[in-house]
Design a protein around this motif. Structure first.
Motif, short mmCIF file in Angstrom:
data_model
loop_
_atom_site.label_atom_id
_atom_site.label_comp_id
_atom_site.label_asym_id
_atom_site.label_seq_id
_atom_site.Cartn_x
_atom_site.Cartn_y
_atom_site.Cartn_z
N TYR A 127 0.82 -1.21 0.00
CA TYR A 127 0.00 0.00 0.00
C TYR A 127 0.86 1.27 0.00
O TYR A 127 0.53 2.26 -0.66
N GLY A 128 1.95 1.24 0.73
CA GLY A 128 2.86 2.38 0.71
C GLY A 128 3.40 2.63 -0.68
O GLY A 128 3.47 3.79 -1.14
N ALA A 129 3.77 1.55 -1.38
CA ALA A 129 4.28 1.68 -2.76
C ALA A 129 3.20 2.23 -3.69
O ALA A 129 3.48 3.04 -4.58
N VAL A 130 1.96 1.79 -3.49
CA VAL A 130 0.84 2.29 -4.31
C VAL A 130 0.68 3.78 -4.13
O VAL A 130 0.53 4.55 -5.11
N LEU A 131 0.68 4.26 -2.89
CA LEU A 131 0.49 5.69 -2.63
C LEU A 131 1.63 6.51 -3.20
O LEU A 131 1.41 7.60 -3.75
N GLU A 132 2.84 6.02 -3.10
CA GLU A 132 3.98 6.74 -3.67
C GLU A 132 3.87 6.79 -5.19
O GLU A 132 4.20 7.80 -5.83
N GLN A 133 3.40 5.70 -5.79
CA GLN A 133 3.21 5.66 -7.25
C GLN A 133 2.14 6.67 -7.67
O GLN A 133 2.28 7.36 -8.69
N MET A 134 1.08 6.77 -6.91
CA MET A 134 0.03 7.75 -7.20
C MET A 134 0.57 9.18 -7.10
O MET A 134 0.24 10.04 -7.91
N ASN A 135 1.41 9.42 -6.10
CA ASN A 135 1.99 10.75 -5.93
C ASN A 135 2.89 11.14 -7.10
O ASN A 135 2.96 12.31 -7.48
N VAL A 166 -10.71 11.47 -1.71
CA VAL A 166 -12.09 11.26 -1.31
C VAL A 166 -12.15 11.10 0.21
O VAL A 166 -11.62 10.13 0.76
N ASP A 167 -12.72 12.08 0.88
CA ASP A 167 -12.93 12.15 2.33
C ASP A 167 -11.67 12.51 3.11
O ASP A 167 -11.69 13.37 3.97
N LEU A 168 -10.54 11.84 2.81
CA LEU A 168 -9.29 12.10 3.52
C LEU A 168 -8.16 11.49 2.70
O LEU A 168 -8.31 10.38 2.20
N PRO A 169 -7.03 12.19 2.53
CA PRO A 169 -5.92 11.57 1.80
C PRO A 169 -5.49 10.28 2.48
O PRO A 169 -5.24 10.24 3.69
N SER A 170 -5.40 9.21 1.72
CA SER A 170 -5.03 7.91 2.28
C SER A 170 -3.63 7.98 2.90
O SER A 170 -2.70 8.51 2.31
N GLY A 171 -3.51 7.41 4.10
CA GLY A 171 -2.25 7.43 4.82
C GLY A 171 -2.20 8.46 5.92
O GLY A 171 -1.34 8.40 6.80
N VAL A 172 -3.12 9.44 5.90
CA VAL A 172 -3.21 10.46 6.95
C VAL A 172 -4.16 9.96 8.04
O VAL A 172 -5.25 9.46 7.74
#
Length: 536
Positions: free
Chosen positions: A135-143, A152-158
């Protein structure tokens, strides 16, 4: 007043809305998706090539619903499912099925492409752990992906509860949150990950938050205006209170000056500064409006007389942590029958000598170093006196006998528990200053900026709050209003001088602007006179 919500509070509000009010979960999800698409269109975001990244929870269900709405508007989304099929909620499975039924396609791996917008529907407020591994790798890829970032509602990881970012997190340009702003969107560092925030009403019932003893809220301009003390036409300096400022030490006259002048600028009628003899001349020059009373050593009867004179006391700024300062603080806390504010070195003394165990509301006796002060002939009123403490994060960690890191990890609960157990108003100063009192919840302040991170800024705040206490405001109200006005003065100073060159005295210079924008209208009948005076 607007309430802020953490993850558990929003979950409770969701369940109440679904189970008691009778609005189905899928209906709320539809409303959430519609709100997101509406904001995208309002913002004029490029929807020509959207990418929606969905998780297994209901945030992922919001994402699938958004993808379906975009597809129905002829925007063909690439949908990337990063969740676990076996862990999908019923609502998410249903929204996924509907998306597929109208011709949508889902992939289980990221397609390297040039997307116009990346829509984060991975975790929302549901995350209660560190985003790492896959999941961490996914979020970094999105960034790293090009295109606008939309949460949507809150940035994932916060963290929705604290704003902390323990692992990877999505960095949004725009966040749409539902019904109430989440704590994680207000507190740093989460605030920096949220971008522009929209709060959309989708019908979740949140009125029960008003009865939550740990309710957290922010105030609006109208709230601050109602708090401000009224200036009566038929009044004199005694009407607005006598403030005793016990501040300064040899080489530290500035703290006493900043306290005293801030109190005067906040409306206090008369300020007396009690300070070492070395400070007399310079303070008489810097602040001729103040009464200057000095000491060379601890004089019990003199201090008793000053405490009897005062309507409020501000103690601690720059007084040092020596034996004389300790005796003065101990005597003041034990014998003053008026509202007291303790700042800076006063707080360090509380931590060092465990004097805080003897604050109102505590059953424990004084411990730590013995100050050897004789028993007073006066009758103290510790159970009715209002007490305000104004620690920054390091000072608060000392009061809690912990570390700053521990405080940051759980600041809301630690702050509330401390204020409740001591029956004090505690102003925890930080990038988002918070004010907590028993039975009052926690108020989060949103004024102010990084230009105020300078020596003396806290002395100004202490003087502002103490000046409001002298005018009769209750401790929680004085603290909430004082913190806001202090921040607004900093906002005006930054606008005039930039982010680097603001000094504590600039906060004094612009404090009047903060009061002017918050001020009530003049008393009835005086408007024409005041207008004519302004024109003259």
């Amino acid at each position: 007043m607007r309430y802020l919500a953490d993850g558990s509070q929003m979950k409770g509000a969701d369940q109440y809305t679904i189970q008691e009010v009778g609005i189905p979960s899928l209906e709320l999800m539809e409303r959430a998706a519609q709100a997101c698409v509406r904001v995208m269109e309002k913002e004029g975001l490029d929807l020509s090539k959207p990418c929606v990244v969905c998780g297994s929870g209901n945030n992922g269900g919001d994402g699938f619903a958004i993808a379906r709405l975009l597809l129905q508007k002829d925007h063909v989304p690439a949908v990337w499912f990063v969740g676990n099929d076996g862990h999908c909620t019923g609502e998410t499975s249903w929204q996924r099925k509907r998306f597929l039924e109208i011709g949508g396609e889902i992939c289980n791996e990221y397609r390297e492409d040039e997307y116009s917008i990346i829509i984060d529907a991975v975790f929302g407020v549901g995350l209660n752990r560190k985003a790492e591994g896959r999941y961490g790798a996914v979020l970094e890829q999105m960034n790293r992906a090009p295109g606008v970032k939309f949460a949507v509602d809150l940035p994932s990881g916060v963290s929705a509860d604290t704003g902390n970012v323990p692992g990877a997190a999505f960095r949004a340009d725009v966040t749409v949150t539902f019904q109430l702003e989440k704590l994680g969107l207000v507190l740093y560092p989460g605030r920096e990950y949220a971008g522009r925030i929209y709060v959309e009403d989708i019908g979740i019932r949140t009125e029960r938050l008003a009865k939550d003893p740990k309710r957290i809220y922010v105030c609006d301009q109208a709230d601050y205006r109602e708090m401000l003390p009224v200036r009566r036409a038929d009044s004199h300096k005694g009407t607005y209170g006598k403030l005793l400022v016990i501040a300064g030490s040899k080489g530290m006259s500035g703290a006493a000056f900043l306290n005293g002048k801030a109190a005067y600028l906040s409306g206090a009628g008369l300020v007396r500064i009690y300070t070492p003899e070395e400070n007399r001349v310079i303070l008489q020059q810097l602040l001729p409006e103040a009464i200057i009373t000095t000491y060379t050593d601890f004089r019990e009867e003199e201090l008793d007389g000053l405490l009897s004179w005062a309507d409020a006391v501000c103690i601690g700024s720059g007084i040092g942590t020596g034996e004389t300062a300790g005796k003065i603080l101990k005597t003041t806390l034990e014998r003053a029958a008026v509202p007291c504010l303790v700042d800076a070195d006063g707080l360090n003394l509380l931590a060092e000598f465990a004097v805080d165990r003897n604050l109102p509301g505590s059953q424990a006796g004084l411990s730590g170093r013995d100050f050897k002060v004789e028993e007073s002939r006066q009758e103290p009123k510790p159970d009715t006196r209002q007490l305000v403490l104004t620690p920054h994060m390091k000072e608060m960690s000392r009061l809690l006998h912990g570390s700053v890191e521990e405080l940051k990890a759980d600041r809301l609960n630690l702050l509330k528990d401390y204020a409740d157990s001591r029956n004090v108003t505690c102003v925890l100063k930080d990038s988002r200053t918070m004010v907590a009192s028993r039975d009052e919840g926690i108020c989060v302040n949103r004024s102010g900026n990084a230009s105020m991170a300078k020596a003396g800024s806290g002395d100004v705040l202490a003087g502002i709050i103490a000046g409001l206490l002298a005018q009769g405001l209750k401790s929680h109200t004085a603290a909430v209003l004082g913190v806001y006005l202090h921040g607004r003065a900093g906002d005006y100073a930054q606008a005039a001088k930039g982010s680097y060159s603001v000094m504590a005295q600039d906060l004094l210079l612009y404090l009047s602007e903060a009061f002017k924008e918050t001020d009530k209208k003049p008393e009835a009948g005086d408007e024409e006179l005041q207008q004519s005076l302004c024109e003259d």
